[in-house]
Design an enzyme around this catalytic site. Structure first.
Site, PDB file in Angstrom:
ATOM      1  N   ASP A  29     -36.020  15.597 -33.228  1.00  0.00           N
ATOM      2  CA  ASP A  29     -35.731  14.230 -33.690  1.00  0.00           C
ATOM      3  C   ASP A  29     -36.903  13.260 -33.499  1.00  0.00           C
ATOM      4  O   ASP A  29     -37.171  12.431 -34.369  1.00  0.00           O
ATOM      5  CB  ASP A  29     -34.438  13.687 -33.061  1.00  0.00           C
ATOM      6  CG  ASP A  29     -34.404  13.788 -31.549  1.00  0.00           C
ATOM      7  OD1 ASP A  29     -35.372  14.325 -30.971  1.00  0.00           O
ATOM      8  OD2 ASP A  29     -33.417  13.331 -30.957  1.00  0.00           O
ATOM      9  N   ARG A  46     -46.549  16.020 -27.467  1.00  0.00           N
ATOM     10  CA  ARG A  46     -45.724  14.809 -27.591  1.00  0.00           C
ATOM     11  C   ARG A  46     -46.719  13.665 -27.476  1.00  0.00           C
ATOM     12  O   ARG A  46     -47.419  13.549 -26.471  1.00  0.00           O
ATOM     13  CB  ARG A  46     -44.692  14.740 -26.467  1.00  0.00           C
ATOM     14  CG  ARG A  46     -43.749  15.977 -26.420  1.00  0.00           C
ATOM     15  CD  ARG A  46     -42.594  15.742 -25.484  1.00  0.00           C
ATOM     16  NE  ARG A  46     -41.895  16.956 -25.093  1.00  0.00           N
ATOM     17  CZ  ARG A  46     -40.906  17.534 -25.780  1.00  0.00           C
ATOM     18  NH1 ARG A  46     -40.509  17.024 -26.925  1.00  0.00           N
ATOM     19  NH2 ARG A  46     -40.307  18.622 -25.320  1.00  0.00           N
ATOM     20  N   ASP A  62     -29.824  20.077 -32.346  1.00  0.00           N
ATOM     21  CA  ASP A  62     -29.181  18.753 -32.295  1.00  0.00           C
ATOM     22  C   ASP A  62     -29.553  17.849 -33.468  1.00  0.00           C
ATOM     23  O   ASP A  62     -29.620  16.635 -33.320  1.00  0.00           O
ATOM     24  CB  ASP A  62     -29.528  18.061 -30.962  1.00  0.00           C
ATOM     25  CG  ASP A  62     -31.022  17.910 -30.758  1.00  0.00           C
ATOM     26  OD1 ASP A  62     -31.796  18.511 -31.525  1.00  0.00           O
ATOM     27  OD2 ASP A  62     -31.415  17.198 -29.818  1.00  0.00           O
ATOM     28  N   THR A 115     -36.468  22.966 -33.537  1.00  0.00           N
ATOM     29  CA  THR A 115     -36.111  22.750 -32.125  1.00  0.00           C
ATOM     30  C   THR A 115     -35.077  23.781 -31.709  1.00  0.00           C
ATOM     31  O   THR A 115     -34.214  24.151 -32.513  1.00  0.00           O
ATOM     32  CB  THR A 115     -35.540  21.330 -31.888  1.00  0.00           C
ATOM     33  OG1 THR A 115     -34.924  21.291 -30.589  1.00  0.00           O
ATOM     34  CG2 THR A 115     -34.487  20.912 -32.901  1.00  0.00           C
ATOM     35  N   ILE A 116     -35.164  24.215 -30.459  1.00  0.00           N
ATOM     36  CA  ILE A 116     -34.147  25.175 -29.998  1.00  0.00           C
ATOM     37  C   ILE A 116     -32.816  24.475 -29.739  1.00  0.00           C
ATOM     38  O   ILE A 116     -31.790  25.127 -29.593  1.00  0.00           O
ATOM     39  CB  ILE A 116     -34.587  25.917 -28.707  1.00  0.00           C
ATOM     40  CG1 ILE A 116     -34.783  24.950 -27.530  1.00  0.00           C
ATOM     41  CG2 ILE A 116     -35.820  26.756 -28.936  1.00  0.00           C
ATOM     42  CD1 ILE A 116     -34.855  25.642 -26.167  1.00  0.00           C
ATOM     43  N   ASP A 117     -32.814  23.150 -29.697  1.00  0.00           N
ATOM     44  CA  ASP A 117     -31.613  22.416 -29.253  1.00  0.00           C
ATOM     45  C   ASP A 117     -30.480  22.360 -30.280  1.00  0.00           C
ATOM     46  O   ASP A 117     -29.342  22.075 -29.925  1.00  0.00           O
ATOM     47  CB  ASP A 117     -31.980  20.975 -28.862  1.00  0.00           C
ATOM     48  CG  ASP A 117     -32.972  20.927 -27.703  1.00  0.00           C
ATOM     49  OD1 ASP A 117     -33.064  21.930 -26.983  1.00  0.00           O
ATOM     50  OD2 ASP A 117     -33.640  19.895 -27.547  1.00  0.00           O
ATOM     51  N   ARG A 170     -31.521  19.887 -23.864  1.00  0.00           N
ATOM     52  CA  ARG A 170     -31.670  18.440 -23.615  1.00  0.00           C
ATOM     53  C   ARG A 170     -30.303  17.811 -23.373  1.00  0.00           C
ATOM     54  O   ARG A 170     -29.632  18.189 -22.433  1.00  0.00           O
ATOM     55  CB  ARG A 170     -32.403  17.749 -24.774  1.00  0.00           C
ATOM     56  CG  ARG A 170     -33.045  16.427 -24.335  1.00  0.00           C
ATOM     57  CD  ARG A 170     -33.780  15.788 -25.489  1.00  0.00           C
ATOM     58  NE  ARG A 170     -34.930  16.548 -25.915  1.00  0.00           N
ATOM     59  CZ  ARG A 170     -36.126  16.480 -25.330  1.00  0.00           C
ATOM     60  NH1 ARG A 170     -36.330  15.707 -24.320  1.00  0.00           N
ATOM     61  NH2 ARG A 170     -37.129  17.202 -25.794  1.00  0.00           N
ATOM     62  N   GLY A 221     -41.324  19.774 -28.630  1.00  0.00           N
ATOM     63  CA  GLY A 221     -41.160  21.095 -28.007  1.00  0.00           C
ATOM     64  C   GLY A 221     -41.236  22.191 -29.052  1.00  0.00           C
ATOM     65  O   GLY A 221     -40.596  22.098 -30.100  1.00  0.00           O
TER      66      GLY A 221
HETATM   67  O1  F6P Z   1     -36.271  19.915 -27.086  1.00  0.00           O
HETATM   68  C1  F6P Z   1     -36.541  21.206 -26.665  1.00  0.00           C
HETATM   69  C2  F6P Z   1     -36.532  21.284 -25.150  1.00  0.00           C
HETATM   70  O2  F6P Z   1     -36.833  22.628 -24.763  1.00  0.00           O
HETATM   71  C3  F6P Z   1     -35.234  20.820 -24.483  1.00  0.00           C
HETATM   72  O3  F6P Z   1     -34.224  21.795 -24.534  1.00  0.00           O
HETATM   73  C4  F6P Z   1     -35.746  20.531 -23.079  1.00  0.00           C
HETATM   74  O4  F6P Z   1     -34.915  19.565 -22.465  1.00  0.00           O
HETATM   75  C5  F6P Z   1     -37.111  19.958 -23.343  1.00  0.00           C
HETATM   76  O5  F6P Z   1     -37.523  20.435 -24.617  1.00  0.00           O
HETATM   77  C6  F6P Z   1     -38.163  20.342 -22.330  1.00  0.00           C
HETATM   78  O6  F6P Z   1     -39.344  19.694 -22.675  1.00  0.00           O
HETATM   79  P1  F6P Z   1     -40.753  20.028 -22.037  1.00  0.00           P
HETATM   80  O7  F6P Z   1     -41.211  21.347 -22.576  1.00  0.00           O
HETATM   81  O8  F6P Z   1     -41.635  18.911 -22.472  1.00  0.00           O
HETATM   82  O9  F6P Z   1     -40.551  20.097 -20.563  1.00  0.00           O
END
Ligand code: F6P
Length: 328
Positions: free
Chosen positions: A108, A77, A135, A131-133, A177, A16
């Site tokens: 990660d 991904r 984590d 990552t914005i998370d 997430r 992401g």
């Molecule tokens: O890991 C970053 C994130 O934005 C999470 O906060 C979220 O759960 C996920 O990616 C969403 O992923 P995608 O953009 O593949 O729907």
């Protein structure tokens, strides 16, 4: 470890996207040029590595990107990179360009890829926490987290205006997430009535009691922040459970979603990304391989990727306590 001679470095963003990735790429590329290293962009993350979407970068590629959200290298991904055949193809493409080392910017999953690749093919890599998370261990903040919190807070402020006008109860779902970092920050920063995060279970009855107390105290609007990924469900599910207890409440649900991933990086993220971009390339030149560069107490720290990706970074108990005091 005795540093290898590194002449060509590939940079990629994966997973992401997050605001500040462009600033990190720029910083890594400029640092490479500073040390007379040829720098290559690997487009669309590991997927592009497998499909040979690799181009030599010059200073024009990185002009005016620092201030832009997203990633000009694009991101993906990659399922194929999870297979040994996919990684073999990726390795052959890197060799065909003479790339000796990698800077991998992502979360990660992306850093796990870099670790595997180092183990299998000995390609030195430094990961950057993108990552914005927030984590990842080994850094106080990940690149993009601060901007995402600011974006969430600005959006919640707007929701507050309309919530107050109509005396409404809003449930606002934020990303993260399975981590509650954005939720706790945005919740404290926007005076939320309650914050629900995956790390801490709050039974619906407790939430209802809290809202009743606030109603008695004549609070005109109530905003409950719900982190996605909670075991009790998302904002919509929790809102419908609460509605059963408080039928007289006018309840609305807003899911902030991907708007939290976009936008110009904050000053904090620009600085963090710039420092870590420099640290990534300098780390490689000093023989720091299979590590993630992070910033702890304003100092660059290199943490083994294996350690950084272990899910042991948790929301600070004290933040939770502060949120509770301020919402009572
Ligand atoms: O890991 C970053 C994130 O934005 C999470 O906060 C979220 O759960 C996920 O990616 C969403 O992923 P995608 O953009 O593949 O729907």
């Amino acid at each position: 470890m005795e540093p290898k001679v590194i002449k060509r470095i590939g940079v990629l963003t994966s997973g992401g996207d997050s605001p500040g990735m462009n600033a990190a790429i720029r910083a890594a590329v400029r640092t490479g040029f500073y040390y007379n290293i040829e720098m290559f962009g690997i487009y669309r993350g590991y997927e592009g590595m497998i499909h040979n979407e690799i181009k030599k970068l010059d200073s024009k590629n990185i002009a005016h990107v620092l201030e832009r959200g997203g990633t000009f290298l694009k991101s993906a991904r990659s399922e194929e990179f999870r297979t040994p055949e996919g990684r073999q193809k990726a390795y052959e493409n890197l060799r065909s360009h003479g790339i000796d080392a990698l800077v991998v910017i992502g979360g990660d999953g992306s850093l796990t890829g870099a670790h595997l690749f180092y183990k299998e093919f000995g390609i030195p890599a430094v990961g950057l926490p993108g990552t914005i998370d927030n984590d990842l261990s080994g850094t106080d903040s990940t690149i993009g987290f601060d901007t995402a919190c600011n974006t969430a807070i600005q959006a919640i402020d707007k929701i507050r205006d309309t919530a107050t006008s109509h005396d409404r109860l809003f449930f606002v779902e934020v990303m993260g997430r399975d981590a509650g970092f954005i939720a706790i920050n945005a919740g404290i920063g926007s005076a939320a009535a309650a914050i629900l995060i995956p790390e801490k279970k709050m039974p619906v009855e407790e939430l209802v009691e809290k809202l009743k107390v606030r109603t008695k105290a004549k609070k005109t609007s109530n905003i409950v922040i719900v982190a996605e990924g909670g075991k009790s469900g998302g904002a919509a599910e929790i809102a419908s459970k609460v509605k059963k207890y408080l039928p007289y409440y006018d309840i609305k649900v807003t899911i902030l979603g991907h708007l939290q991933r976009g936008g110009a990086p904050s000053s904090f993220d620009r600085l963090l990304a710039s420092k870590l971009g420099v640290a990534a390339v300098e780390g490689l030149l000093h023989g720091k391989y299979d590590v993630m560069a992070g910033l702890i107490n304003h100092k660059v720290v290199y943490t083994p990727i294996k350690k950084a990706i272990v899910d042991d970074k948790t929301v600070d108990e004290d933040d939770f306590r502060v949120a509770k005091i301020l919402s009572t």
